[in-house]
Enzyme design. Sequence first.
Site, PDB file in Angstrom:
ATOM      1  N   LYS A 172       0.873  -1.051   0.269  1.00 57.12           N
ATOM      2  CA  LYS A 172       0.048  -0.488  -0.175  1.00 57.12           C
ATOM      3  C   LYS A 172       0.714   1.211   0.077  1.00 57.12           C
ATOM      4  O   LYS A 172       2.205   1.416   0.151  1.00 57.12           O
ATOM      5  CB  LYS A 172      -1.193  -0.066   1.414  1.00 57.12           C
ATOM      6  CG  LYS A 172      -1.825  -1.261   1.960  1.00 57.12           C
ATOM      7  CD  LYS A 172      -3.013  -0.885   2.195  1.00 57.12           C
ATOM      8  CE  LYS A 172      -3.683  -1.839   2.832  1.00 57.12           C
ATOM      9  NZ  LYS A 172      -5.019  -1.370   1.556  1.00 57.12           N
ATOM     10  N   ARG A 218     -10.180 -11.474   1.972  1.00 58.77           N
ATOM     11  CA  ARG A 218     -11.363 -13.081   1.735  1.00 58.77           C
ATOM     12  C   ARG A 218     -10.093 -13.933   1.722  1.00 58.77           C
ATOM     13  O   ARG A 218     -10.994 -14.779   1.955  1.00 58.77           O
ATOM     14  CB  ARG A 218     -11.606 -12.406   0.118  1.00 58.77           C
ATOM     15  CG  ARG A 218     -10.191 -11.986  -0.128  1.00 58.77           C
ATOM     16  CD  ARG A 218     -10.799 -10.499  -1.999  1.00 58.77           C
ATOM     17  NE  ARG A 218     -10.990  -9.900  -1.819  1.00 58.77           N
ATOM     18  CZ  ARG A 218     -11.104  -8.742  -2.641  1.00 58.77           C
ATOM     19  NH1 ARG A 218     -11.202  -8.929  -3.803  1.00 58.77           N
ATOM     20  NH2 ARG A 218     -10.757  -7.891  -2.131  1.00 58.77           N
TER      21      ARG A 218
HETATM   22  N1  BES Z   1      -8.325  -4.286   4.774  1.00 59.01           N
HETATM   23  C1  BES Z   1      -8.352  -3.549   3.381  1.00 59.01           C
HETATM   24  C2  BES Z   1      -9.892  -2.618   3.108  1.00 59.01           C
HETATM   25  C3  BES Z   1      -9.399  -1.233   3.739  1.00 59.01           C
HETATM   26  C4  BES Z   1      -9.325  -0.153   3.037  1.00 59.01           C
HETATM   27  C5  BES Z   1     -10.336  -1.360   5.047  1.00 59.01           C
HETATM   28  C6  BES Z   1     -10.233   0.990   3.875  1.00 59.01           C
HETATM   29  C7  BES Z   1     -10.204   0.152   5.723  1.00 59.01           C
HETATM   30  C8  BES Z   1      -9.903   0.732   4.807  1.00 59.01           C
HETATM   31  C9  BES Z   1      -8.404  -4.647   2.543  1.00 59.01           C
HETATM   32  O1  BES Z   1      -7.583  -5.288   2.261  1.00 59.01           O
HETATM   33  C10 BES Z   1      -7.803  -4.170   0.847  1.00 59.01           C
HETATM   34  O2  BES Z   1      -7.199  -3.655   0.749  1.00 59.01           O
HETATM   35  N2  BES Z   1      -9.109  -4.111   0.146  1.00 59.01           N
HETATM   36  C11 BES Z   1      -8.108  -3.814  -1.668  1.00 59.01           C
HETATM   37  C12 BES Z   1      -8.601  -4.684  -2.197  1.00 59.01           C
HETATM   38  C13 BES Z   1      -8.271  -4.912  -3.964  1.00 59.01           C
HETATM   39  C14 BES Z   1      -6.921  -5.059  -3.135  1.00 59.01           C
HETATM   40  C15 BES Z   1      -9.153  -5.371  -4.744  1.00 59.01           C
HETATM   41  C16 BES Z   1      -9.047  -2.214  -1.777  1.00 59.01           C
HETATM   42  O3  BES Z   1      -9.488  -1.978  -1.321  1.00 59.01           O
HETATM   43  O4  BES Z   1      -7.786  -1.551  -2.321  1.00 59.01           O
HETATM   44 MN    MN Z   2      -5.319  -5.284   2.087  1.00 60.33          MN
END
Ligand code: BES
Ligand code: MN
Length: 501
Positions: free
Chosen positions: A283, A357
């Site tokens: 990230k 997931r």
């Molecule tokens: N933990 C994150 C989602 C999240 C984002 C929670 C912001 C709280 C605040 C999750 O693991 C994630 O990174 N999801 C990705 C999925 C994508 C790579 C398909 C996302 O939402 O960007």
């Molecule tokens: Mn994630």
Amino acid sequence: MRTQLSFAPLAGIPTELLTVFAADTQTEKGPDSKPAPRLLTDDAAVQAAAAAVLSSGEYKAAANETVLLHAPAALAAKRLLIVGLGKLARVNAHKVRDGAGTAVRFAKPRGIRETVLALPSSEGLPHAVVARSAVEGAFVGDFDADTYRSDRKDQSIQSFTLAVPGGADRAAVEAALAEGAIVGESQNFARSLVNEPGNKLTPTILGKRAAEIAQQVGLECEVHSTEKLHELKMGAFWAVSQGSVEPPALIVLRYSPPGIPDGPVLGLVGKGITFDTGGISIKPADNMDQMKYDMAGGAAMIGAMRAIALLKPKVRVIAIVCAAENMPSGTAQKPGDVQTAMSGKTIEIINTDAEGRLVLADGLTYARQLGATHLIDAATLTGAVSVALGKITGGSFANDDATYGKFEQALQVSGEKFWRLPLGDEYADLIKSEIGDIKNTGGRWGGAITAAEFLHHFAEDTPWIHLDIAGIAWIEDSRPYIAKGPSGVAVRSILEWVRSF
Ligand code: BES
Ligand code: MN
Ligand code: ZN
């Protein structure tokens, strides 16, 4: 916070702070119309003390609007606080919950440690229902995410008294007080877990915290790690944890009330990523610190189990929290890797940041293996759900209308906001893989839905509800009734859903 009831006339109750509610009775708005606030108490002395400010036009009784009077005439209270509940016609138990939180949050920074709240004179609402909400709201309001701040901690309210109007059913209000305290404390327990940073709450420590609370409230608890993941062939869960030096924790909490040998078994599955860096698909640095709350779904399940153990519904419940740290390292999984989930399905990893997931896939399979007949999961799963619903409403999904119907009923009691989003084959098509059975991302559009369809593969045909709480598990700006920080969302709704069986 100690809680108690008082049935004494309001005017005679000695306290640092007496709070009464007011509602806005104005029906038409014109250039000359004046605010028309009305107190929701029949107490003549309180009405007299508040008369001047209510007729001044300065105070509208908008939701959570406050006005404070010192040394109110003819009252034993040192201060009188009026908290608005908004339009009279729309006053309900949820407004009262927030209003009670507002009263407590008003008192805290003023050094007030003891407070009395007058339950509103019944506007068609049963006293017990409003009492439960008020107590919940008081606990929720009392929580601040300040455990690591030397200057601010220990400001909690020590004593909260609910003053009940004459004519209320005492036994019912007493039971409601006890219930409200259990629910509010359970929500706060979840919030305290979510607030812990990644270094203070590793998967192993989350497992210890779950075991401690299980012991306190009388739940069975097992906490497993790497070896058990391998034994159960939890290839999806393990894939996430393999990049971290912190071992994973597979937390299993069981509530089995005596004398209920058959009937439904509810499976509660929570995402417990104690820190989500994104892994190799790392990230950006901006706001990455927020990813300590990526275990909020798991915390919600532990909080709900605490309340379940204390409120003792007549249904069996198993909670599974899949806890891991998502890290980049030489041992981390890579985009392109193929993982074999516990169910046998193969997953092509497109993005290691879609890790929630993966852990939930095996958690859902395990819940089914342990005999769950109905499933509910909660997870901070996607950023996409906040794009769809903002940071106000959670996303919900279900493969069974009857099971979801019970959840909708539960929302009426909890006051939490969820909006059901669709599932469907066209969405499921977006996560088909050419290399394996499914892939772990479905592209840019409908990201919350394709994530839900991924989980659907593991819930299969077991009635299942999925709650995506990514947008609502953390409150970015404080509100009058709740602090900035972890919200503890989903604890109350999951509890009520369980109690509906
Ligand atoms: N933990 C994150 C989602 C999240 C984002 C929670 C912001 C709280 C605040 C999750 O693991 C994630 O990174 N999801 C990705 C999925 C994508 C790579 C398909 C996302 O939402 O960007
Ligand atoms: Mn994630
Ligand atoms: Zn995550």
